[in-house]
Design an enzyme around this catalytic site. Structure first.
Site, PDB file in Angstrom:
ATOM      1  N   GLY A 176      23.340  25.908  33.362  1.00 32.20           N
ATOM      2  CA  GLY A 176      23.468  25.370  35.022  1.00 32.20           C
ATOM      3  C   GLY A 176      25.274  25.381  34.772  1.00 32.20           C
ATOM      4  N   CYS A 177      25.946  24.623  35.534  1.00 33.92           N
ATOM      5  CA  CYS A 177      27.362  25.029  35.903  1.00 33.92           C
ATOM      6  C   CYS A 177      28.381  24.869  34.469  1.00 33.92           C
ATOM      7  CB  CYS A 177      28.144  24.308  36.487  1.00 33.92           C
ATOM      8  SG  CYS A 177      30.214  24.072  36.547  1.00 33.92           S
TER       9      CYS A 177
END
Length: 171
Positions: free
Chosen positions: A17-18
């Site tokens: 993800g981020c």
């Protein structure tokens, strides 16, 4: 051969993800045992900016690339933590972040890393600690280039403590 491997270090590259949260959690967990940390992009064919990657059209994932001394830290420990610190069952998504750039992916730098990552993925799936099917891609980094993200993405949550992050420990 990279500068890291010439110095007796190995590389490990994770997309969870981020990259802000991925970096924060790996720093917190492994700290000085990791020799370098870099938020960046990997998986696409050419260099791209954050704005480009956010379109989802580059095939890059937001990743964290670290270097470590294998005689001081086992690659398997990094992989086990990777599966704990994000949801590996959501395809192209972590929390509110959606798109292929947020996919769960491990880019392996050696055949041994590939074997270890696949073995640990299978162990975590069989353990029942993760509810749902793990969709993490395990992909060779051969022929792929890591592109460092813009400077303001490095240590982002350290520099912006109120910044947004979807990560948590799942087990």
């Amino acid at each position: 051969m990279t500068a890291a491997t010439k110095a007796g270090l190995e590389l490990a590259t994770f997309g969870a993800g981020c990259f802000w949260g991925t970096e924060k959690y790996f720093r917190k967990q492994f700290g000085a045992n990791l020799k370098s940390f870099a938020a960046g992009y990997m998986g696409g064919a050419s260099k791209a900016t954050y704005k480009d990657v956010c379109t989802g059209m580059t095939n890059h994932a937001e990743v964290l690339q670290v270097s470590y001394e294998p005689n001081q830290l086992a690659y398997g420990d990094l992989v086990r933590f990777f599966f704990r610190m994000h949801d590996p069952t959501t395809l192209n998504r972590q929390g509110n972040d959606q798109g292929t750039q947020y996919r769960s992916v491990i880019f392996t730098h050696t055949k041994e890393q590939q074997r270890i990552a696949e073995q640990i993925r299978d162990e975590v799936q069989a353990s029942g600690k993760i509810k749902g099917k793990i969709v993490t891609q395990i992909q060779s980094a051969d022929g792929l280039q890591f592109f460092m993200a813009e400077p303001y993405h490095q240590r982002y949550l350290e520099n912006h403590p109120d910044g947004y992050c979807n990560h948590k420990l799942y087990y």
